[in-house]
Design a protein around this motif. Structure first.
Motif, short mmCIF file in Angstrom:
data_model
loop_
_atom_site.label_atom_id
_atom_site.label_comp_id
_atom_site.label_asym_id
_atom_site.label_seq_id
_atom_site.Cartn_x
_atom_site.Cartn_y
_atom_site.Cartn_z
N LYS A 152 1.61 40.09 15.48
CA LYS A 152 0.47 39.24 15.17
C LYS A 152 -0.80 40.10 15.19
CE LYS A 152 2.64 35.26 14.95
NZ LYS A 152 2.67 34.41 13.74
N PRO A 153 -1.91 39.60 14.63
CA PRO A 153 -3.17 40.37 14.72
C PRO A 153 -3.57 40.70 16.15
CG PRO A 153 -3.38 38.62 13.10
CD PRO A 153 -2.06 38.41 13.77
N LEU A 154 -3.20 39.84 17.10
CA LEU A 154 -3.50 40.14 18.50
C LEU A 154 -2.81 41.43 18.96
CD1 LEU A 154 -4.90 39.27 21.09
CD2 LEU A 154 -2.91 37.85 21.64
N GLY A 155 -1.63 41.69 18.43
CA GLY A 155 -0.94 42.93 18.76
C GLY A 155 -1.69 44.15 18.26
N VAL A 156 -2.31 44.02 17.07
CA VAL A 156 -3.14 45.11 16.55
C VAL A 156 -4.30 45.38 17.51
CG1 VAL A 156 -4.58 45.85 14.63
CG2 VAL A 156 -2.50 44.53 14.19
N LEU A 157 -4.93 44.32 18.00
CA LEU A 157 -6.05 44.48 18.93
C LEU A 157 -5.60 45.17 20.21
CD1 LEU A 157 -9.00 43.85 19.69
CD2 LEU A 157 -8.19 41.64 20.57
N VAL A 158 -4.46 44.78 20.74
CA VAL A 158 -3.96 45.40 21.98
C VAL A 158 -3.72 46.90 21.78
CG1 VAL A 158 -2.00 45.47 23.57
CG2 VAL A 158 -2.96 43.27 22.88
N ASN A 234 3.36 43.97 10.18
CA ASN A 234 3.11 44.29 8.78
C ASN A 234 3.38 43.12 7.84
OD1 ASN A 234 2.72 46.93 9.82
ND2 ASN A 234 4.91 47.32 9.62
N ILE A 235 2.91 41.95 8.24
CA ILE A 235 3.07 40.76 7.42
C ILE A 235 1.92 40.72 6.42
CG2 ILE A 235 3.23 38.24 7.44
CD1 ILE A 235 4.12 38.44 10.36
N PRO A 236 2.22 40.64 5.10
CA PRO A 236 1.14 40.63 4.10
C PRO A 236 0.14 39.51 4.35
CG PRO A 236 3.27 40.98 3.05
CD PRO A 236 3.56 40.64 4.48
N SER A 239 -1.06 40.69 9.03
CA SER A 239 -1.12 41.79 10.00
C SER A 239 -0.91 43.15 9.35
CB SER A 239 -0.08 41.58 11.11
OG SER A 239 1.22 41.51 10.56
N GLU A 240 -1.36 43.30 8.13
CA GLU A 240 -1.31 44.59 7.45
C GLU A 240 -2.63 45.32 7.62
OE1 GLU A 240 1.77 44.77 3.69
OE2 GLU A 240 -0.19 43.84 3.38
N ILE A 241 -2.59 46.54 8.13
CA ILE A 241 -3.79 47.33 8.29
C ILE A 241 -4.03 48.17 7.03
CG2 ILE A 241 -3.68 47.40 10.79
CD1 ILE A 241 -2.37 50.14 10.57
#
Length: 291
Positions: A152-158, A234-236, A239-241
């Motif tokens: 999830k986007p929260l995982g990117v933040l962590v 990496n969900i389009p 959660s794709e950076i």
């Protein structure tokens, strides 16, 4: 009759021995510096812009304004700014604790701060994913509460908070070590409360270094790939950076598309860093700490 004392010849300033310098003369040093900087920084960046210039403006705009790419911009830059802000707050608190207090395990915690520097980013990503996954040590308690971190986007933040924390701590820590406690004692003796002492005495001194740590953490987070790719999912459109979008273009042999996205990232990152550095210089000048 008194005779005048013989006058000694004055030694001209120009004949004085030049100060000893470790590096060679200015011209040679400047040449080596510019040559090294060109090979490492300027030429690669110029190659990105030259490759992008092969596209027409319409083609360039189609690539960089695609909905999937725009979503990656929002995620990368938004989470990078948020992670840097979080690190600025908690990094300052951690640096304060390491400088001002003695407690069991202090040296261990001080060493663990540098762990993201030494740990390979892929290892960090896998570890965070295993920790926050649905059946992970922490994920199994967070999932029933409706808090989903992994994929999830929260995982990117962590992940971005994890890799950016040392930049703030190591930037602020030396300033706190050099901070004279007599300033705080004087403020207390004049009747200032703890928050007033922190706001009017400590924060103006620490703020330029805190901005530097914020900028370094943000710069590291924007280009981070290894530690984010595993926990993001990496969900389009979710959660794709942006670095992943560049890798995807390269895997498709779309080199001009990859450089076009990289150019946008470069311009946006440089603009944000320029604003942060300008704010830092203005703050240092205003508080008188640039002298």
């Amino acid at each position: 009759m008194a005779t005048a004392a013989p006058s000694l010849p004055l030694r001209s300033i120009s004949s004085a021995a030049p100060p000893f310098r470790v590096l060679p003369g200015f011209n040679l040093t400047l040449g080596y510096t510019l040559g090294y900087l060109s090979l490492i920084v300027l030429i690669p960046l110029a190659a990105v812009f030259l490759k992008t210039a092969q596209l027409t403006f319409a083609e360039f705009w189609d690539v960089v304004s695609a909905p999937r790419v725009v979503a990656s911009y929002k995620l990368s830059f938004g989470m990078s700014l948020l992670a840097a802000a979080i690190n600025a707050v908690f990094g300052l608190m951690l640096a304060w604790a390491l400088v001002r207090y003695s407690f069991p395990g202090k040296k261990l915690i001080d060493a663990l701060v540098d762990l993201p520097f030494a740990l390979p980013t892929a290892v960090a990503g896998i570890s965070l994913t295993a920790l926050y996954a649905k059946n992970g040590w922490l994920g199994q308690f967070l999932e029933p509460l409706g808090i989903q971190v992994a994929f999830k986007p929260l995982g990117v933040l962590v992940a971005l908070v994890f890799i950016g924390l040392p930049f703030v701590v190591r930037t602020v820590q030396p300033i706190l070590e050099d901070l004279d406690t007599e300033l705080e004692e004087a403020a207390t003796s004049l009747g200032a409360q703890r928050w007033q002492t922190f706001r009017h005495v400590i924060l103006p001194i620490v703020f330029p270094a805190l901005l530097t740590g914020f900028a370094l953490a943000f710069a590291r987070a924007v280009g981070e790939y290894g530690s984010v790719i595993f926990i993001a999912g990496n969900i389009p459109m979710v959660s794709e950076i942006t670095p992943l979008m560049i890798i995807t273009k390269l895997e498709q042999y779309d080199y001009t598309g990859a450089t076009a996205i990289a150019t946008v990232m470069l311009i946006l990152s440089f603009t944000l860093l320029l604003v942060i550095n300008g704010l830092q210089a203005w703050t240092a000048k205003r508080t008188g700490w640039d002298r």
